[in-house]
Design a protein around this motif. Structure first.
Motif, mmCIF file in Angstrom:
data_model
loop_
_atom_site.group_PDB
_atom_site.id
_atom_site.type_symbol
_atom_site.label_atom_id
_atom_site.label_comp_id
_atom_site.label_asym_id
_atom_site.label_seq_id
_atom_site.Cartn_x
_atom_site.Cartn_y
_atom_site.Cartn_z
ATOM 1 N N ALA A 60 123.737 127.987 94.505
ATOM 2 C CA ALA A 60 124.998 128.714 94.347
ATOM 3 C C ALA A 60 125.940 128.424 95.508
ATOM 4 C CB ALA A 60 124.719 130.214 94.253
ATOM 5 N N ALA A 61 125.394 128.393 96.722
ATOM 6 C CA ALA A 61 126.224 128.124 97.897
ATOM 7 C C ALA A 61 126.792 126.714 97.854
ATOM 8 C CB ALA A 61 125.398 128.324 99.169
ATOM 9 N N GLU A 62 125.949 125.739 97.489
ATOM 10 C CA GLU A 62 126.416 124.352 97.412
ATOM 11 C C GLU A 62 127.482 124.192 96.336
ATOM 12 O OE1 GLU A 62 122.717 122.177 96.912
ATOM 13 O OE2 GLU A 62 123.033 121.322 98.895
ATOM 14 N N LEU A 63 127.281 124.872 95.219
ATOM 15 C CA LEU A 63 128.251 124.783 94.125
ATOM 16 C C LEU A 63 129.610 125.283 94.581
ATOM 17 C CD1 LEU A 63 128.744 124.175 91.122
ATOM 18 C CD2 LEU A 63 128.088 126.529 90.631
ATOM 19 N N GLU A 64 129.624 126.399 95.283
ATOM 20 C CA GLU A 64 130.893 126.964 95.723
ATOM 21 C C GLU A 64 131.541 126.104 96.806
ATOM 22 O OE1 GLU A 64 132.371 129.398 94.176
ATOM 23 O OE2 GLU A 64 130.626 129.470 92.855
ATOM 24 N N ILE A 73 128.656 123.286 85.018
ATOM 25 C CA ILE A 73 127.611 122.992 86.001
ATOM 26 C C ILE A 73 126.916 124.277 86.438
ATOM 27 C CG2 ILE A 73 127.174 122.133 88.332
ATOM 28 C CD1 ILE A 73 129.378 120.097 87.892
ATOM 29 N N ARG A 74 127.701 125.335 86.629
ATOM 30 C CA ARG A 74 127.106 126.621 87.010
ATOM 31 C C ARG A 74 126.154 127.115 85.914
ATOM 32 N NH1 ARG A 74 131.491 129.277 88.133
ATOM 33 N NH2 ARG A 74 131.383 129.175 90.417
ATOM 34 N N LYS A 75 126.543 126.938 84.654
ATOM 35 C CA LYS A 75 125.704 127.379 83.543
ATOM 36 C C LYS A 75 124.387 126.605 83.508
ATOM 37 C CE LYS A 75 127.861 127.751 79.698
ATOM 38 N NZ LYS A 75 128.543 127.334 78.437
ATOM 39 N N ALA A 76 124.472 125.283 83.697
ATOM 40 C CA ALA A 76 123.261 124.462 83.656
ATOM 41 C C ALA A 76 122.399 124.664 84.891
ATOM 42 C CB ALA A 76 123.650 122.987 83.532
ATOM 43 N N PHE A 77 123.069 124.805 86.041
ATOM 44 C CA PHE A 77 122.365 124.877 87.317
ATOM 45 C C PHE A 77 121.690 126.225 87.518
ATOM 46 C CE2 PHE A 77 123.209 122.387 91.476
ATOM 47 C CZ PHE A 77 121.859 122.378 91.749
#
Length: 221
Positions: free
Chosen positions: A187-191, A214-218
């Protein structure tokens, strides 16, 4: 055999390529290529991260790492198992030395991102100059030393991490903590990497849709 093991242990895999022409009409562009493979809770082995950011014909930022899934100072055996005993640390340092003088250490502007890298990470900023030979010099480095380095990192990950042979025994509670940590790091890397930077490269609507998928899949959200 490796393909079967990978299918059973992969939690998430992202292959991405972004291209964006820079404003100003000068013909400049930025290209980002990334391969991220996160393993699931069946093993404590590191995730695979390979990222290449090209901001010009003669410049390239490289990140090659086996991303640790535990807090390393609290788990010295993890450091030995995946970074020392595999020979990854020694080979990575030798490979990076081979890129000199064109290469220098790359320092991410994000303290959080830097705190996630392993001590054996290959993180380099390759600059081959602005002259007419710069692009050719970078191409030679990419096809030579850099390709060999990437294959080294990938080979270690396939043999010692994705194959499941190096994983340590974990109690159920420890496994749950590791998986929860994985999700927080993801989550941190995504943001930090995507949600913050994609709107600078693309239309806000496009960036929002990409990040949402990507958030949904990750993370399943």
């Amino acid at each position: 055999f490796i393909y079967f093991v990978l299918c059973t242990q992969i939690a998430f895999m992202l292959e991405a390529w972004f291209h964006r022409e820079l404003p100003g009409g000068g013909g400049g562009a930025i290209d980002i290529t990334a391969l991220i493979v996160n393993l699931n809770g069946a093993t404590d082995a590191p995730h695979l991260v390979m990222e290449f950011i090209q901001g010009g014909p003669a410049s390239l930022i490289v990140l090659l790492d086996l991303l640790p899934r535990v807090d390393l100072p609290l788990h010295p055996s993890y450091i030995h198992r995946y970074y020392a005993a595999t020979g990854l640390d020694a080979r990575a340092r030798r490979r990076v030395a081979g890129l000199v003088p064109q290469s220098r250490p790359y320092v991410s502007p994000s303290l959080l991102v830097r705190s996630l890298w392993s001590p054996a990470a290959v993180v380099a900023d390759v600059q081959c100059g602005e002259g007419p030979g710069g692009a050719a010099a970078l191409d030679g480095i990419v096809r030579g030393e850099l390709a060999a380095t990437a294959m080294d990192v990938l080979g270690v990950w396939l043999e010692h991490c994705a194959g499941g042979g190096g994983g340590g025994e974990m109690e159920a509670a420890e496994r749950e903590r590791m998986v929860a940590r994985d999700r927080k790091v993801a989550a941190a890397e995504l943001e930090v990497n995507l949600a913050a930077n994609l709107p600078r490269m693309f239309d806000a609507g496009v960036a929002d849709r990409v990040v949402a998928e990507i958030r949904k899949a990750f993370m399943g959200s």
